[in-house]
Design an enzyme around this catalytic site. Structure first.
Site, PDB file in Angstrom:
ATOM      1  N   GLU A 101      -0.683   9.373  -0.828  1.00 16.63           N
ATOM      2  CA  GLU A 101       0.085   8.392  -0.057  1.00 16.63           C
ATOM      3  C   GLU A 101       0.125   8.778   1.415  1.00 16.63           C
ATOM      4  OE1 GLU A 101       0.810   5.673  -1.214  1.00 16.63           O
ATOM      5  OE2 GLU A 101       0.771   5.977  -3.390  1.00 16.63           O
ATOM      6  N   CYS A 167       9.668   6.990  -5.685  1.00 21.15           N
ATOM      7  CA  CYS A 167       8.584   7.758  -5.087  1.00 21.15           C
ATOM      8  C   CYS A 167       8.541   7.565  -3.577  1.00 21.15           C
ATOM      9  CB  CYS A 167       7.251   7.363  -5.726  1.00 21.15           C
ATOM     10  SG  CYS A 167       7.123   7.821  -7.459  1.00 21.15           S
ATOM     11  N   HIS A 194       0.540  10.020  -6.000  1.00 19.61           N
ATOM     12  CA  HIS A 194       0.771   9.254  -7.216  1.00 19.61           C
ATOM     13  C   HIS A 194      -0.311   9.599  -8.230  1.00 19.61           C
ATOM     14  CE1 HIS A 194       3.682   6.111  -5.562  1.00 19.61           C
ATOM     15  NE2 HIS A 194       4.185   6.479  -6.727  1.00 19.61           N
TER      16      HIS A 194
END
Length: 231
Positions: A101, A167, A194
């Site tokens: 991410e 998250c 992730h």
């Protein structure tokens, strides 16, 4: 944390003992949530706890899937271990790669997923931090990590969508902590990965969803973290 059978990729050290004086990589994994009875993020943090990366030692810790608790638990772990790197893991069912991410946004919203946190909180259009900036970018070298992970044969992508659930909340909150804390934590690099369903998890769901072997995820994380540590 969940336990697992030791595999050959769990350590890069020639010895069984880890170096307590080595700089630390704090690797966190979320507990199960919603209708997921297991969480590969937690399994991976457990598997890699104590791993010697050569220059750094991995400390694996579990975090609650609770908006108002996870960041505090993470902060306590940072205070305890004074890591150079924090890499948080979370499950993204339906993805077919490890996803590095790139950005966390200042938004909590469970309406898209319809899944409350583990305290049954279902925030909609809430800020992670009141009056905080709109977003924070990861400070991990994600392109270098992606290249190393792909070179190791592990499907890996860069992602600009960490969602708006716990998250994303954790990535944003952790980066905000680093940006606003005046102690040694301001030298800490922060990022989020992730992970997809494990094969066993996808098989149990019987819905034909993408998955990846835990051993493959583990190998990808190891080489990615090594790349981050060598920057």
């Amino acid at each position: 944390m969940e336990t697992s059978t030791t595999t050959s990729t769990e350590t890069r050290s020639d010895t069984d003992a880890t170096d307590d004086t080595a700089p630390t990589v704090l690797l966190t994994g979320y507990e199960p949530f919603g209708d997921f009875e297991t969480n590969p993020a937690r399994q991976l943090a457990a598997r890699l706890d104590g791993t010697d990366l050569g220059t750094h030692t991995v400390v694996g810790r579990e975090l609650p899937v609770v908006f108002d608790q996870a960041a505090d638990v993470l902060e306590s772990a940072i205070d305890e271990h004074n890591p150079d790197i924090v890499c948080a893991l979370g499950l993204a069912g339906g993805r077919n790669t490890l996803s590095l991410e790139r950005v966390g946004i200042n938004l909590r919203d469970t309406s898209a997923s319809g899944i409350p946190d583990n305290e049954d909180r279902e925030p909609v259009d809430e800020c992670v931090v009141a009056d905080g900036p709109d977003a924070y970018f990861t400070t991990l070298p994600v392109r270098e990590m992606k290249e190393a992970m792909q070179d190791a044969g592990v499907p890996t992508t860069l992602s600009t969508d960490a969602g708006t659930h716990c998250c994303n909340n954790l990535l944003y909150a952790a980066r905000h902590l680093v940006e606003t804390e005046t102690s040694a934590v301001d030298d800490c690099d922060v990022g989020f990965v992730h992970v997809p369903f494990s094969h066993a998890q996808a098989a149990a769901r019987d819905e034909g969803e993408p998955s990846m072997a835990l051993e493959t995820m583990q190998e990808g994380l190891l080489v990615g973290l090594e790349a981050a540590c060598s920057r």
